[in-house]
Design an enzyme around this catalytic site. Structure first.
Site, mmCIF file in Angstrom:
data_model
loop_
_atom_site.group_PDB
_atom_site.id
_atom_site.type_symbol
_atom_site.label_atom_id
_atom_site.label_comp_id
_atom_site.label_asym_id
_atom_site.label_seq_id
_atom_site.Cartn_x
_atom_site.Cartn_y
_atom_site.Cartn_z
ATOM 1 N N CYS A 356 0.825 -1.229 0.000
ATOM 2 C CA CYS A 356 0.000 0.000 0.000
ATOM 3 C C CYS A 356 0.852 1.269 0.000
ATOM 4 O O CYS A 356 0.349 2.338 -0.335
ATOM 5 C CB CYS A 356 -0.889 0.045 1.235
ATOM 6 S SG CYS A 356 -1.841 -1.426 1.536
HETATM 7 O O1 KQY Z 1 -4.618 -1.171 1.032
HETATM 8 C C1 KQY Z 1 -4.054 -0.167 0.668
HETATM 9 N N1 KQY Z 1 -3.660 -0.103 -0.591
HETATM 10 C C2 KQY Z 1 -3.938 1.102 1.468
HETATM 11 C C3 KQY Z 1 -4.392 1.122 2.848
HETATM 12 C C4 KQY Z 1 -4.768 2.535 3.230
HETATM 13 C C5 KQY Z 1 -5.108 2.704 4.662
HETATM 14 C C6 KQY Z 1 -5.428 4.111 5.010
HETATM 15 N N2 KQY Z 1 -5.500 4.352 6.420
#
Ligand code: KQY
Length: 364
Positions: A356
């Site tokens: 992420c």
């Molecule tokens: O799963 C993702 N690509 C990002 C997670 C974002 C979390 C925001 N608090």
């Protein structure tokens, strides 16, 4: 910001390469929100720096850092990580950054999606995402690439591609009423084909249980190579993830990809995670703006949230009871790459993991 192109990647012969194709480098963003990251972001910054160090050993890393944080970022990051002044509301480059597409002539362009902080005013994570909205265009500009502006609210963590015409996503996220309520499934598929340059979309149902992104696929399943998908898995029938992962496996096993291949499913164990502790929650300064992050919150951790870089897999270490098994499985799935485990809990406290917080720049 330069003008965007008026055509689409598909029409122009561009497509998103798979993450496992060669990279020119990786973009990341530096965490700073005191209402999301405990102790003004200090432990998270250390964790991001460890992830960046594991990646920069394999390929160049550019870290977008807000002006006031540049000195502290420089102190924590390896000298080989390039720091670029770039402001953002939070630090999830996968979701706010561009998706790069390439063509057969060795050219690259960037896709700038719409973003609403994972759900806008209907369950989104913060009320103002103006800075995040500007990140993708800035990154594309800094790379010197041309830009497409896609009309779809989409975070990069909600899609994976195999680089051979297939996109993998979830209904929970992309069909969620808090993303593109005026679009039908067919219209959303049409935009995925146009802007990712794919021909076929494989729909899974829900994502990882409790995921605050509304079920991003990057926490549930990903392509290892064309025709092979890794899936987070538990045999614990009492866990809500059991039914979700079994449904995903059943769907995948009846699907074919854009080239007509059946999908081989490989299982990664699901970590058993302690909820956010009192100590972990104590240093978060509630702003009344973001989703409160409280002691006792369940954490949606997954080993599927690893990052593939040149010659390396950088994977989160999440649970001593399953880390070795997960790293061994990744090594079996990627025999030609070195698997590097890096502590992932601190980043998980913010709601995601190494996949992420990274965005690949494909090599051309
Ligand atoms: O799963 C993702 N690509 C990002 C997670 C974002 C979390 C925001 N608090």
């Amino acid at each position: 910001m330069t003008d965007s192109l008026s055509s689409t990647p598909l029409a122009d012969g561009f497509a998103m390469p798979a993450e496992f194709a060669p990279h020119e480098g990786t973009w990341m963003l530096w965490p700073h929100r005191a209402d999301t990251w405990r102790e003004q972001g200090g432990p998270a910054q250390q964790a991001y720096a460890e992830m960046a160090a594991a990646i920069v050993a394999a390929e160049p890393v550019r870290m977008g850092v807000r002006g006031s944080q540049i000195e502290s970022a420089r102190a924590l990051l390896p000298a080989s990580v390039e720091i670029v002044e770039l402001d953002s509301d939070d630090a999830w480059m996968r979701d706010v950054g561009p998706t790069f597409v390439t063509n057969a002539d060795g050219e690259r362009r960037g896709v700038d999606w719409q973003f609403n902080a994972w759900g806008g005013h209907e369950g989104g994570l913060y009320p103002n995402w103006d800075l995040d909205m500007q990140v993708a265009a800035q990154v594309i500009g800094l790379e010197g690439d041309e830009r497409y502006s896609a009309p779809l609210i989409l975070e990069g963590g909600s899609i994976h591609v195999d680089g051979e015409g297939t996109c993998l996503t979830t209904e929970e996220c992309l069909l969620n009423a808090n993303r593109n309520p005026s679009m039908t499934r067919e219209q959303i598929e049409g935009h995925l084909c146009d802007y990712l340059g794919v021909e076929k979309v494989l729909w899974l149902g829900a994502g990882t249980f409790g995921d605050e992104t509304d079920g991003h696929v990057d926490n549930l399943a990903c392509f290892i190579r064309p025709g092979v998908v890794a899936l987070t898995w538990t045999d614990d029938t009492s866990h809500p993830q059991h039914a979700i992962s079994h449904d995903a496996r059943a769907r995948l096993e009846t699907m074919t990809d854009a080239r007509g291949r059946s999908i081989q499913v490989e299982l990664l164990p699901m970590p058993t995670l302690a909820p956010m502790s009192e100590a972990e929650a104590a240093g978060i300064i509630a702003s009344g703006e973001v989703l409160p992050r409280l002691a006792g919150d369940e954490l949606a951790g997954s080993y599927v949230n690893f990052y593939t870089c040149n010659g390396r897999i950088v994977a989160p270490l999440l649970d001593e009871r399953t880390d070795d098994e997960a790293m061994a499985k990744l090594a079996e799935l990627f025999p030609e790459r070195e698997v590097v485990g890096v502590p992932g809990r601190e980043i998980l406290l913010g709601g995601g993991n190494v996949h992420c917080i990274t965005q690949q720049i494909p090599a051309v």
